[in-house]
Design a protein around this motif. Structure first.
Motif, PDB file in Angstrom:
ATOM      1  N   ARG A 245       0.794  -1.193   0.057  1.00 53.19           N
ATOM      2  CA  ARG A 245      -0.099   0.015   0.125  1.00 53.19           C
ATOM      3  C   ARG A 245       0.979   1.369  -0.041  1.00 53.19           C
ATOM      4  O   ARG A 245       1.918   1.339   0.576  1.00 53.19           O
ATOM      5  CB  ARG A 245      -0.775  -0.087   1.395  1.00 53.19           C
ATOM      6  CG  ARG A 245      -1.832  -1.280   1.186  1.00 53.19           C
ATOM      7  CD  ARG A 245      -2.592  -1.251   2.733  1.00 53.19           C
ATOM      8  NE  ARG A 245      -3.121  -2.549   3.033  1.00 53.19           N
ATOM      9  CZ  ARG A 245      -3.856  -2.766   4.071  1.00 53.19           C
ATOM     10  NH1 ARG A 245      -4.114  -1.907   4.686  1.00 53.19           N
ATOM     11  NH2 ARG A 245      -4.489  -3.997   3.775  1.00 53.19           N
ATOM     12  N   LYS A 279      -4.729  12.276   5.600  1.00 54.64           N
ATOM     13  CA  LYS A 279      -5.339  10.718   5.572  1.00 54.64           C
ATOM     14  C   LYS A 279      -5.400  10.069   6.885  1.00 54.64           C
ATOM     15  O   LYS A 279      -6.229   9.640   7.402  1.00 54.64           O
ATOM     16  CB  LYS A 279      -4.889  10.249   4.239  1.00 54.64           C
ATOM     17  CG  LYS A 279      -5.627   8.934   3.822  1.00 54.64           C
ATOM     18  CD  LYS A 279      -6.937   9.228   3.420  1.00 54.64           C
ATOM     19  CE  LYS A 279      -7.636   7.873   2.717  1.00 54.64           C
ATOM     20  NZ  LYS A 279      -9.107   8.260   2.391  1.00 54.64           N
ATOM     21  N   MET A 280      -3.990  10.032   7.181  1.00 53.93           N
ATOM     22  CA  MET A 280      -3.722   9.211   8.162  1.00 53.93           C
ATOM     23  C   MET A 280      -4.426   9.922   9.610  1.00 53.93           C
ATOM     24  O   MET A 280      -4.758   9.187  10.721  1.00 53.93           O
ATOM     25  CB  MET A 280      -2.222   8.941   8.633  1.00 53.93           C
ATOM     26  CG  MET A 280      -1.438   8.117   7.438  1.00 53.93           C
ATOM     27  SD  MET A 280       0.003   7.740   8.028  1.00 53.93           S
ATOM     28  CE  MET A 280       0.992   9.148   7.496  1.00 53.93           C
ATOM     29  N   GLU A 283      -8.097   8.784   9.166  1.00 51.33           N
ATOM     30  CA  GLU A 283      -8.213   7.426   9.554  1.00 51.33           C
ATOM     31  C   GLU A 283      -7.462   6.884  10.760  1.00 51.33           C
ATOM     32  O   GLU A 283      -6.591   6.137  10.714  1.00 51.33           O
ATOM     33  CB  GLU A 283      -7.865   6.611   8.268  1.00 51.33           C
ATOM     34  CG  GLU A 283      -8.835   6.984   7.012  1.00 51.33           C
ATOM     35  CD  GLU A 283      -8.041   6.548   5.734  1.00 51.33           C
ATOM     36  OE1 GLU A 283      -8.833   6.338   4.725  1.00 51.33           O
ATOM     37  OE2 GLU A 283      -6.949   5.866   5.963  1.00 51.33           O
ATOM     38  N   ARG A 287      -8.788  -0.375  12.440  1.00 51.22           N
ATOM     39  CA  ARG A 287      -8.970  -1.122  11.167  1.00 51.22           C
ATOM     40  C   ARG A 287      -7.883  -0.370  10.028  1.00 51.22           C
ATOM     41  O   ARG A 287      -7.757  -1.103   8.796  1.00 51.22           O
ATOM     42  CB  ARG A 287     -10.480  -1.176  10.586  1.00 51.22           C
ATOM     43  CG  ARG A 287     -11.118   0.199  10.145  1.00 51.22           C
ATOM     44  CD  ARG A 287     -12.488   0.047   9.678  1.00 51.22           C
ATOM     45  NE  ARG A 287     -13.140   1.209   9.222  1.00 51.22           N
ATOM     46  CZ  ARG A 287     -12.901   1.534   7.884  1.00 51.22           C
ATOM     47  NH1 ARG A 287     -12.583   0.466   7.157  1.00 51.22           N
ATOM     48  NH2 ARG A 287     -13.672   2.664   7.750  1.00 51.22           N
ATOM     49  N   HIS A 288      -7.530   0.664  10.169  1.00 52.36           N
ATOM     50  CA  HIS A 288      -6.916   1.351   9.212  1.00 52.36           C
ATOM     51  C   HIS A 288      -5.244   1.070   9.455  1.00 52.36           C
ATOM     52  O   HIS A 288      -4.210   1.464   8.694  1.00 52.36           O
ATOM     53  CB  HIS A 288      -7.061   2.634   8.957  1.00 52.36           C
ATOM     54  CG  HIS A 288      -8.380   3.280   8.493  1.00 52.36           C
ATOM     55  ND1 HIS A 288      -9.125   3.894   9.340  1.00 52.36           N
ATOM     56  CD2 HIS A 288      -8.761   2.879   7.244  1.00 52.36           C
ATOM     57  CE1 HIS A 288     -10.416   3.832   8.658  1.00 52.36           C
ATOM     58  NE2 HIS A 288     -10.064   3.478   7.216  1.00 52.36           N
ATOM     59  N   ARG A 289      -4.706   0.275  10.624  1.00 53.20           N
ATOM     60  CA  ARG A 289      -3.413   0.160  10.969  1.00 53.20           C
ATOM     61  C   ARG A 289      -2.867  -0.924  10.338  1.00 53.20           C
ATOM     62  O   ARG A 289      -3.450  -1.888   9.647  1.00 53.20           O
ATOM     63  CB  ARG A 289      -3.439   0.193  12.308  1.00 53.20           C
ATOM     64  CG  ARG A 289      -3.688   1.249  13.271  1.00 53.20           C
ATOM     65  CD  ARG A 289      -3.736   0.959  14.886  1.00 53.20           C
ATOM     66  NE  ARG A 289      -4.470   2.039  15.535  1.00 53.20           N
ATOM     67  CZ  ARG A 289      -5.016   1.939  16.663  1.00 53.20           C
ATOM     68  NH1 ARG A 289      -4.743   1.073  17.520  1.00 53.20           N
ATOM     69  NH2 ARG A 289      -5.271   3.061  17.293  1.00 53.20           N
ATOM     70  N   ARG A 332      -0.045   5.011  13.084  1.00 50.25           N
ATOM     71  CA  ARG A 332      -0.575   4.057  12.071  1.00 50.25           C
ATOM     72  C   ARG A 332      -0.309   2.546  12.250  1.00 50.25           C
ATOM     73  O   ARG A 332      -0.697   1.578  11.600  1.00 50.25           O
ATOM     74  CB  ARG A 332      -0.042   4.360  10.712  1.00 50.25           C
ATOM     75  CG  ARG A 332      -0.722   4.013   9.496  1.00 50.25           C
ATOM     76  CD  ARG A 332      -2.087   4.589   9.568  1.00 50.25           C
ATOM     77  NE  ARG A 332      -2.940   4.224   7.972  1.00 50.25           N
ATOM     78  CZ  ARG A 332      -3.945   4.774   7.641  1.00 50.25           C
ATOM     79  NH1 ARG A 332      -4.545   5.842   8.554  1.00 50.25           N
ATOM     80  NH2 ARG A 332      -4.332   4.543   6.481  1.00 50.25           N
TER      81      ARG A 332
END
Length: 505
Positions: A245, A279-280, A283, A287-289, A332
């Motif tokens: 990603r 963005k980080m 989010e 669930r975004h980690r 993150r």
């Protein structure tokens, strides 16, 4: 009745195998393309020519590596790019040229690609639309544009060997692009540094791997190359593609990075074009980690007010990009996640907000290793000393090992023609102690410092090698001058940070 001669029939029924292109032939084709572009009045220098070549290459590679492959594998497959906008309808038609061709590209093809949309997550239509939002044809001659497309059309991409060879050639073009961009203030991570960081991160299949400042995709490509032989099924391979990603803010590096990943075998790269810091911050849910972050974030710059303001609630009152990235990366990571990040010396010794973020780093993560790179690794674009920080979100730091990579014997620095080599990391890799970091010992280049000592020093991580000694009489005039220059730069960095903070009060 004599037997029928089937020679011609056999020649028709059994198509000849596509001829593999050698690296030299592909380099020659790319040279021809660049020679054509040099004749066009709309292009000025490689910063114009490479993007022009890249979006055309992308469409050709997408047609062969994605569309044709899926048509062969999936019954009733519907093409992402429909006629008359697919490659065969315009790219392969050598008679389609001149003003008519130029008008088609400018007024029909590019607007069509920008408007591709899908509600399905991961649909290539959304990827293509994002890529082409900021793509424009800069060539003014329809005839020269046709000539350029013809050169690209002759690149087959018909076998894995062709694709890998094209990827190699393309990376050599990217290196030239990096050289040109470096003169404009953009610095790219040398491949030996990327490779070392990836190898010492000990990646595993099934892990999510993020570069939030992915640029042209160097870390993502290297991570994929490290893992691509491990999947045992198409499902595992698809998961690997999804787990690689990236985020990139600027349109040109985003286009180059998408092309780079496509050529290396990822047909729908999971890379988004966005301001990663915003963005980080938005989010922030678990669930975004991710499991792993590999990155070289921008440093020496300032974020716009709206981005910096998003961090006010966290008590991180700064506009310095590198600090905000370090804070965001810590947030993150999943529990047990790990990171390898390039940071300048200013982050190591910075106080104020910087000390607060480093305190967070050492309390929430195990900052187990700092690799101090030789000065000039990013030369000739910048002489700012850089460091590689390795940490994992698995308890607080007890001790931090430092390893100082020395300049090769007889060398005073690096340059475009004599860059850092991967072999210079060999001693550090051997000392590392594998994934568990076992058996580490202090050497003339390695030493460890207790976390309590770092805390007492205000979380200053710019710590000198104790084995170097402090006796100035045993140091050469050149070493003393280098140390003086380093100290002056550190003072200037601190003054710059102070000036930036005062500006935003």
């Amino acid at each position: 009745m004599p037997p029928q001669d089937t020679t011609n029939q056999l020649a028709i029924d059994v198509p000849a195998q596509p001829k593999k292109r050698t690296r030299g032939e592909l380099q020659s084709a790319i040279k021809s393309a660049r020679d054509i572009m040099r004749k066009d009045a709309g292009l000025n220098g490689d910063l114009d020519r490479l993007p022009q070549l890249t979006w055309i290459l992308f469409l050709r590679a997408f047609d062969v590596c994605v569309e044709e492959e899926r048509e062969a594998e999936i019954l009733g497959y519907e093409r992402v790019i429909q006629p008359p906008y697919d490659w065969k309808s315009w790219g392969a038609r050598t008679e389609f040229t001149g003003k008519e061709f130029l008008d088609f590209v400018n007024m029909k093809l590019l607007p069509y690609l920008r408007d591709l949309r899908s509600d399905e997550e991961g649909d290539p239509r959304n990827v293509i639309s994002t890529i082409f939002q900021d793509v424009n044809n800069r060539m003014l001659s329809g005839t020269l544009l046709r000539d350029l497309v013809n050169v690209v059309n002759d690149i087959n991409f018909d076998s894995a060997d062709d694709i890998h060879t094209m990827a190699f050639v393309y990376e050599s073009i990217l290196k030239e692009m990096r050289d040109a961009a470096g003169d404009s203030g953009e610095f790219y991570t040398p491949r030996p540094v990327i490779r070392f960081m990836v190898e010492q991160s000990f990646l595993r299949l099934g892990e999510s791997i993020l570069d939030p400042a992915c640029g042209t995709g160097g870390f993502l490509v290297e991570a994929y190359e490290e893992l691509k032989e491990l999947p045992r099924s198409q499902a595992e391979l698809a998961e690997l593609h999804h787990n690689i990603r990236g985020m990139e803010k600027k349109p040109l590096p985003y286009l180059l990075g998408m092309m780079n990943l496509l050529l290396h075998g990822i047909d729908a790269p999971n890379v988004i074009r966005t301001n990663a810091l915003r963005k980080m911050r938005e989010e922030s849910s678990p669930r975004h980690r991710v499991n792993v972050v590999l990155t070289n974030p921008p440093f020496g710059g300032e974020e716009e007010k709206s981005v910096a303001a998003a961090f006010d609630s966290a008590g991180v009152g700064t506009h310095e990009t590198a600090w905000l990235f370090l804070y965001s990366v810590i947030e993150r990571l999943k529990p047990g996640g790990r990171c390898a990040i390039v940071l300048p010396n200013g982050v190591l010794f910075g106080g104020g907000v910087g000390a607060k973020i480093k305190q967070k780093l050492m309390r929430e993560c195990n900052l187990h290793t700092i690799v101090r790179l030789p000065q000039g690794v990013f030369a000739p674009y910048t002489q700012i000393p850089a460091n590689l920080l390795f940490f994992e979100k698995a308890g607080s730091t007890k001790e931090t090992w430092f390893y100082e990579v020395p300049l090769p014997e007889g060398r005073r620095g690096y340059s475009k023609t004599k860059p850092m080599r991967y072999e210079e990391f060999a001693a550090c890799a051997k000392w590392w102690g594998g994934e568990e970091r076992t058996g580490r010992e202090a050497t003339e280049y390695a030493w460890k410092v207790d976390a309590s000592e770092i805390a007492k020093g205000g979380y200053n991580l710019d710590l000198s090698n104790p084995q170097a000694g402090g006796d100035l009489t045993h140091r050469s005039p050149g070493d003393l001058l280098d140390e003086l220059i380093k100290t002056e730069r550190e003072i200037l960095d601190l003054l710059g940070e102070l000036k930036a903070e005062l500006r935003h009060l």
